[in-house]
Design an enzyme around this catalytic site. Sequence first.
Site, short mmCIF file in Angstrom:
data_model
loop_
_atom_site.label_atom_id
_atom_site.label_comp_id
_atom_site.label_asym_id
_atom_site.label_seq_id
_atom_site.Cartn_x
_atom_site.Cartn_y
_atom_site.Cartn_z
N LYS A 1 0.82 -1.21 0.00
CA LYS A 1 0.00 0.00 0.00
C LYS A 1 0.86 1.27 0.00
O LYS A 1 0.45 2.29 -0.52
CB LYS A 1 -0.92 0.00 1.23
CG LYS A 1 -1.96 -1.09 1.17
CD LYS A 1 -3.28 -0.64 1.79
CE LYS A 1 -4.34 -1.70 1.65
NZ LYS A 1 -3.99 -2.97 2.35
N ARG A 2 2.03 1.18 0.58
CA ARG A 2 2.93 2.33 0.60
C ARG A 2 3.19 2.89 -0.79
O ARG A 2 3.51 4.05 -0.96
CB ARG A 2 4.29 1.92 1.19
CG ARG A 2 4.42 1.94 2.66
CD ARG A 2 5.85 1.60 3.05
NE ARG A 2 6.30 0.33 2.50
CZ ARG A 2 7.23 0.21 1.56
NH1 ARG A 2 7.82 1.27 1.07
NH2 ARG A 2 7.58 -0.98 1.10
#
Length: 470
Positions: A243-244
């Site tokens: 997700k980063r």
Amino acid sequence: MIRTRFAPSPTGFLHIGGARTALFSWAYARRHGGSFILRIEDTDLARSTPEAVQAILDGMRWLGLDHDEGPFYQTQRLDRYRAVIEDMLVAGSAYHCYMTPDELDRLREEQRSAGGKPRYDGRWRPEAGKTLPTPPAGARPVVRFRNPTDGVVAWDDLVKGRIEIANSELDDLVIARPDGTPTYNFCVVVDDWEMGITHVIRGDDHVNNTPRQINILQAIGAPVPRYAHLSMILGDDGQKLSKRHGAVSVMQYDDEGYLPEAVLNYLGRLGWSHGDDEVFSLPQFCEWFDLDHITPSAAQFNTEKLNWLNAHYLKRAETPRLVALVQPRLEARGVTVTGEPSLATIIELHRERVGNLNELADVAEVFYIDLHPRADLLAKHLTPETLPMLSNFIERLPAIAWETTAIGALIKEIVARHGLKMPRLAMPLRVLLTGMEQTPSVDAVVAIFPRATVLKRLALAGRVTGTGSS
Ligand code: GLU
């Protein structure tokens, strides 16, 4: 007859790795005139949600990866799993184990402190001549698979090559919990068997499940499919994609203005290659796709390349389709698309210059709103030098032919008369008409507006500076 499947667990969005798995499975079936099956692995009730199922279906639809069978939901197939477990108990390839979780923990603890690997010790496993303990009264057993104890389980992975695991490394896997619900690996096995899957194409996070699944398939007399385990996808920074890295959900690419064909083309090249070809349509991909040219090493995401592909497909997309894609984006911003210029005209003028649908919406928006150019831009471009040229331009506008060439000629004539260069008039015109310093050729921009709108927007020059040029 080739049969492939995509079998996501609905615990989140359809992410970019899942989409690539789906694309490869889909393309392999299409390439060989086979069938592509969609299966939702929703037996983990605590983590599966209807929203995630919907997100997967939406993502697949957006990408255009159509399935021939399904979606099948594992939660609707529990009776089938139970029936197979019953058969296995009868056949002796599975058995009841009454060991409690406490006992298991104790066993593992002992094994660990003795320096060994924690594993089930087979105490409830029936063997010839062995007396089993008496089942505790009222206890509900798990069902364990009777894994072979010797030899190896091996397969020729279509991506990774030959893989062999010694059976002595594998525990007797729990295939049903005390409440009778089947466990993950078991459902996959029964489904791959009953759905007639010939090629399992999936992420290599499942490599460890494969030997267990093969052993169970063999125990129930099912054919073993071919396996192709895809290496993982790394982010732009070389770290595992997460997700980063921003847009990992497929639908987020839609939100960010990417075209599905650009994302598909991009995913197609992520770990697979066809010579030096970078740009290919989906039908072309289906024709070329094979499992021989999938790289076993990790693939690194390259946002720049995806952006380049998106710009490429934006240039080629049919205008009515782009109108249909940009209009809702404008409406979502509260912009009403009405009157002149038409959205189609705006898109045609700008499509070569933008990278995504949102940028196209950005440039289109200024044509439909009550425009207020930024004060600093006005101050920069409305100067004692440019204002007289603007006045000349405004005076001449009502009488000229309303088309690009005539407007361009007028601009040239005026700057020449003032002994200045083109941008000195082009820049204030751009800012007054669009609020932006960068636009397509200024004569074309002027020409796509109705004459009255141009006069109205240019009138601001007089009001801002008090020179009365309107
Ligand atoms: N449900 C698994 C997942 O979402 C895939 C199982 C498989 O492809 O065998 O990771």
